[in-house]
Design an enzyme around this catalytic site. Structure first.
Site, PDB file in Angstrom:
ATOM      1  N   ASN A   1      24.485  34.764  22.573  1.00 31.44           N
ATOM      2  CA  ASN A   1      23.170  35.366  22.326  1.00 31.44           C
ATOM      3  C   ASN A   1      22.101  34.866  23.280  1.00 31.44           C
ATOM      4  O   ASN A   1      21.001  35.373  23.286  1.00 31.44           O
ATOM      5  CB  ASN A   1      22.738  35.107  20.874  1.00 31.44           C
ATOM      6  CG  ASN A   1      22.635  33.636  20.551  1.00 31.44           C
ATOM      7  OD1 ASN A   1      23.467  32.838  20.997  1.00 31.44           O
ATOM      8  ND2 ASN A   1      21.631  33.254  19.786  1.00 31.44           N
TER       9      ASN A   1
ATOM     10  N   ARG B   1       3.288  -6.131   3.485  1.00 32.57           N
ATOM     11  CA  ARG B   1       4.676  -6.427   3.109  1.00 32.57           C
ATOM     12  C   ARG B   1       5.656  -5.286   3.386  1.00 32.57           C
ATOM     13  O   ARG B   1       6.856  -5.450   3.275  1.00 32.57           O
ATOM     14  CB  ARG B   1       4.733  -6.835   1.632  1.00 32.57           C
ATOM     15  CG  ARG B   1       4.337  -8.301   1.428  1.00 32.57           C
ATOM     16  CD  ARG B   1       4.363  -8.671  -0.024  1.00 32.57           C
ATOM     17  NE  ARG B   1       3.188  -8.159  -0.723  1.00 32.57           N
ATOM     18  CZ  ARG B   1       3.108  -8.039  -2.052  1.00 32.57           C
ATOM     19  NH1 ARG B   1       4.142  -8.373  -2.799  1.00 32.57           N
ATOM     20  NH2 ARG B   1       2.007  -7.591  -2.614  1.00 32.57           N
TER      21      ARG B   1
ATOM     22  N   LYS C   1      22.783  31.665  12.603  1.00 28.44           N
ATOM     23  CA  LYS C   1      21.357  31.464  12.842  1.00 28.44           C
ATOM     24  C   LYS C   1      20.718  32.808  13.072  1.00 28.44           C
ATOM     25  O   LYS C   1      21.200  33.582  13.896  1.00 28.44           O
ATOM     26  CB  LYS C   1      21.141  30.563  14.060  1.00 28.44           C
ATOM     27  CG  LYS C   1      19.728  30.044  14.174  1.00 28.44           C
ATOM     28  CD  LYS C   1      19.266  29.947  15.599  1.00 28.44           C
ATOM     29  CE  LYS C   1      19.082  31.329  16.169  1.00 28.44           C
ATOM     30  NZ  LYS C   1      18.859  31.368  17.608  1.00 28.44           N
TER      31      LYS C   1
ATOM     32  N   ALA D   1      -6.949   2.532   1.410  1.00 32.25           N
ATOM     33  CA  ALA D   1      -7.397   1.865   2.637  1.00 32.25           C
ATOM     34  C   ALA D   1      -6.617   0.599   2.957  1.00 32.25           C
ATOM     35  O   ALA D   1      -6.700   0.077   4.063  1.00 32.25           O
ATOM     36  CB  ALA D   1      -8.889   1.535   2.525  1.00 32.25           C
TER      37      ALA D   1
ATOM     38  N   LYS E   1       0.835   2.184   4.744  1.00 31.56           N
ATOM     39  CA  LYS E   1       1.620   2.115   3.508  1.00 31.56           C
ATOM     40  C   LYS E   1       1.670   3.428   2.739  1.00 31.56           C
ATOM     41  O   LYS E   1       2.739   3.871   2.316  1.00 31.56           O
ATOM     42  CB  LYS E   1       1.069   1.009   2.603  1.00 31.56           C
ATOM     43  CG  LYS E   1       1.747   0.989   1.240  1.00 31.56           C
ATOM     44  CD  LYS E   1       1.608  -0.331   0.550  1.00 31.56           C
ATOM     45  CE  LYS E   1       0.412  -0.396  -0.345  1.00 31.56           C
ATOM     46  NZ  LYS E   1       0.508  -1.548  -1.292  1.00 31.56           N
TER      47      LYS E   1
HETATM   48  C1  UD1 Z   1      -5.796  -4.351  -8.610  1.00 34.78           C
HETATM   49  C2  UD1 Z   1      -6.717  -4.636  -9.793  1.00 34.78           C
HETATM   50  C3  UD1 Z   1      -5.916  -5.314 -10.890  1.00 34.78           C
HETATM   51  C4  UD1 Z   1      -4.747  -4.435 -11.300  1.00 34.78           C
HETATM   52  C5  UD1 Z   1      -3.900  -4.128 -10.080  1.00 34.78           C
HETATM   53  C6  UD1 Z   1      -2.814  -3.148 -10.438  1.00 34.78           C
HETATM   54  C7  UD1 Z   1      -8.931  -5.041  -8.828  1.00 34.78           C
HETATM   55  C8  UD1 Z   1      -9.899  -6.043  -8.432  1.00 34.78           C
HETATM   56  N1  UD1 Z   1      -7.773  -5.493  -9.336  1.00 34.78           N
HETATM   57  O1  UD1 Z   1      -5.379  -5.597  -8.113  1.00 34.78           O
HETATM   58  O2  UD1 Z   1      -6.756  -5.550 -12.009  1.00 34.78           O
HETATM   59  O3  UD1 Z   1      -3.979  -5.091 -12.279  1.00 34.78           O
HETATM   60  O4  UD1 Z   1      -4.705  -3.539  -9.033  1.00 34.78           O
HETATM   61  O5  UD1 Z   1      -1.960  -2.995  -9.340  1.00 34.78           O
HETATM   62  O6  UD1 Z   1      -9.183  -3.855  -8.708  1.00 34.78           O
HETATM   63  N2  UD1 Z   1      -7.825  -0.997  -1.738  1.00 34.78           N
HETATM   64  C9  UD1 Z   1      -8.686  -0.367  -0.875  1.00 34.78           C
HETATM   65  N3  UD1 Z   1      -9.709  -1.076  -0.306  1.00 34.78           N
HETATM   66  C10 UD1 Z   1      -9.918  -2.363  -0.610  1.00 34.78           C
HETATM   67  C11 UD1 Z   1      -9.049  -3.015  -1.498  1.00 34.78           C
HETATM   68  C12 UD1 Z   1      -8.012  -2.301  -2.061  1.00 34.78           C
HETATM   69  O7  UD1 Z   1      -8.522   0.814  -0.574  1.00 34.78           O
HETATM   70  O8  UD1 Z   1     -10.888  -2.929  -0.072  1.00 34.78           O
HETATM   71  C13 UD1 Z   1      -6.721  -0.255  -2.327  1.00 34.78           C
HETATM   72  C14 UD1 Z   1      -5.395  -0.803  -1.854  1.00 34.78           C
HETATM   73  O9  UD1 Z   1      -4.937  -0.097  -0.732  1.00 34.78           O
HETATM   74  C15 UD1 Z   1      -4.507  -0.573  -3.058  1.00 34.78           C
HETATM   75  C16 UD1 Z   1      -5.442  -0.625  -4.219  1.00 34.78           C
HETATM   76  O10 UD1 Z   1      -6.746  -0.426  -3.716  1.00 34.78           O
HETATM   77  O11 UD1 Z   1      -3.919   0.693  -3.023  1.00 34.78           O
HETATM   78  C17 UD1 Z   1      -5.351  -1.906  -5.015  1.00 34.78           C
HETATM   79  O12 UD1 Z   1      -5.731  -2.971  -4.218  1.00 34.78           O
HETATM   80  P1  UD1 Z   1      -5.042  -4.369  -4.299  1.00 34.78           P
HETATM   81  O13 UD1 Z   1      -5.700  -5.270  -3.364  1.00 34.78           O
HETATM   82  O14 UD1 Z   1      -3.585  -4.216  -4.194  1.00 34.78           O
HETATM   83  O15 UD1 Z   1      -5.429  -4.793  -5.794  1.00 34.78           O
HETATM   84  P2  UD1 Z   1      -4.665  -5.809  -6.687  1.00 34.78           P
HETATM   85  O16 UD1 Z   1      -4.974  -7.148  -6.219  1.00 34.78           O
HETATM   86  O17 UD1 Z   1      -3.268  -5.431  -6.807  1.00 34.78           O
END
Ligand code: UD1
Ligand code: CA
Length: 455
Positions: free
Chosen positions: A383, A15, A348, A10, A22
């Site tokens: 053709n 970035r 073709k 989600a 993404k």
């Molecule tokens: C998360 C972990 C962290 C881990 C890291 C590895 C948590 C709180 N932290 O951190 O411990 O080391 O991943 O990369 O879980 N997403 C949703 N909905 C949301 C929030 C996130 O679908 O409300 C999805 C994002 O699209 C992403 C993934 O969950 O694919 C991780 O979310 P992100 O916010 O990147 O977590 P990190 O802060 O990286």
């Protein structure tokens, strides 16, 4: 043991600086989320829940399938909140949580992780990191038992010094998940509902947290920007190249070779540099592929030779046939055994019989050509009349002179010959010679025009 999988997809991916969500960004020709779904399916779950939010419509449209349940997370309030959206749909014993932007995870790693989960135990995938910045840290007690995950932004200095990081991937007993996600709070540095807080809850409920590690840290690497996307791409390609080499393929340079689909290979295949294989490609024994070829959805039988700079799409090349350099075989091209296609030849929806030849500068569309027939240089099938396509049919041992225009529909019987430079508009019977050009006349004492003076 029944299994359901939740894939978090989600997040926005700011970035990437992209209009495309993404998780739809491609690695090896498939979206990152597509790779994760592909791996998930190999675990044979009863259902896969995909939590979507940013670009939800685009994601749903691209990946819709019967075994996928798309769950909308309206606001991205954290990973724990994301999983909670899927909880009402879950009935299985075990729930595996994956990430739509972590595409290189190996099925074997996930199988090992799943072996750790049971009613009183969960499985957590962790990774040793030289630089754990940004990762949640795995906190263990004096006996080495996992007690919690602490996010970077909530960690004190001692906790930040821990180099074992959370990959985010975990397998939990399904019956407990709803209880845990229901008790999450967002009272933390980021004001988010952290999935990682589930770990401490499980421990206080008396469960054991068992950990597994991937063999290769790139398996758990996510892509937040295009630089990381490129790193995942290169890693995927090296892995794909190694797999093919292990099966008996010589790659002149594994760093200059790309697979964007499913490839099956025989032995003693030789692939030169800058070759791209797309879609479903079947390569049998002893095939040689020259440099700079793009080969999509095609089958190359034993001993096929493709010379430099050729493009194939939806073609079948029979045993010992060859094409190129600069050949273009488009959908519906079939070359029977030992047929030969030379340079600057486009086919073709064309069928070249055994040993038939089209050596130079030719277009054959909607054509069926018999065995051993020879097509002269510069020949084209006309053709298309601007509205409909028409067929050109040739028998065996036909000889088409150079620079012929074959105006379809037209039928040239076995053993017939056409004169060079002919425009063939009528059928030709067996063993006839067709001459379809103006007769040459030579004019004596021809006076060339003189330049008109401008003065
Ligand atoms: C998360 C972990 C962290 C881990 C890291 C590895 C948590 C709180 N932290 O951190 O411990 O080391 O991943 O990369 O879980 N997403 C949703 N909905 C949301 C929030 C996130 O679908 O409300 C999805 C994002 O699209 C992403 C993934 O969950 O694919 C991780 O979310 P992100 O916010 O990147 O977590 P990190 O802060 O990286
Ligand atoms: Ca992240």
């Amino acid at each position: 043991m029944s299994l359901e999988i939740v894939i978090l997809a989600a997040g926005q991916g700011t970035r990437m600086r992209s209009a495309l969500p993404k998780v739809l960004h491609p690695v090896a020709g498939n979206s990152m989320l597509g790779h994760v779904i592909h791996s998930a399916r190999q675990l044979d779950p009863q259902r896969i829940h995909v939590v979507i939010g940013h670009g939800a419509d685009a994601v749903r449209e691209r990946l819709a399938a019967d075994d996928l349940n798309f769950v909308l997370q309206d606001k991205q309030l954290g990973t724990g909140h994301a999983v909670a959206q899927a909880v009402p749909f879950i009935t299985a014993d075990t729930v595996l949580i994956l990430y739509g932007d972590v595409p290189l995870i190996e099925v074997e790693t996930l199988q090992r992780l799943l072996q750790q989960v049971g009613p009183e135990q969960l499985g957590l995938l962790t990774v040793e990191l030289d630089d754990p910045t940004g990762y949640g840290r795995i906190v263990r007690d004096g006996n080495g038992k996992v007690t919690a995950i602490v996010e970077q932004k909530d960690a004190d200095e001692a906790t930040r010094a821990i180099t074992e990081g959370n990959t985010g991937i975990l397998a939990v007993p399904g019956k407990r998940l709803g209880d845990w996600t229901g008790r999450l709070s967002n009272n933390n540095a980021q004001g988010e509902y952290y999935l990682t807080d589930v770990i401490a809850m499980a421990v206080s409920d008396g469960l054991i947290v068992a950990t597994e590690q991937p063999h290769d840290a790139m398996e758990v690497q996510g892509a937040n920007d295009r630089k990381q996307l490129a790193e995942l791409e290169r890693h995927y390609q090296l892995r794909a190249g190694r797999r093919l080499m292990a099966q008996g393929v010589t790659l002149r340079d594994p760093a200059r070779f790309d697979v964007r689909g499913d490839v099956t290979v025989g032995r003693d295949v030789l692939i030169d540099i800058n070759v791209i294989l797309e879609g479903r490609v079947v390569i049998e024994d002893d095939v040689v592929i020259g440099p700079n070829c793009v080969i999509k959805d095609s089958t190359l039988r034993k001993g096929v030779v493709i010379k430099a700079n050729s493009h194939l799409d939806g073609a079948v090349m029979g045993e010992g046939s060859d094409a190129g350099p600069f050949a273009r075989l488009r959908p519906g091209t079939v070359l029977e055994a030992r047929a030969h296609v030379g340079n600057f030849v486009e086919l073709k929806n064309a069928h070249l019989g055994q040993g038939a030849k089209a050596g130079h500068l030719t277009y054959l569309g909607d054509a069926v050509i018999g065995a051993r027939t020879n097509i002269g240089a510069g020949t084209i099938t006309c053709n298309y009349d601007g509205v409909n396509k028409h067929k050109t049919v040739m028998g065996e041992d036909v000889f088409i002179g150079s620079n012929n225009s074959l105006v379809a529909p037209v039928d040239i019987s076995s053993g017939a010959t056409t004169a060079a430079g002919s425009t063939i508009t009528q059928d030709v019977a067996p063993a006839q010679l067709a001459v379809g050009r103006a007769r040459q006349k030579n004019i004596d004492g021809w006076k060339r025009p003189e330049k008109i003076s401008k003065g």
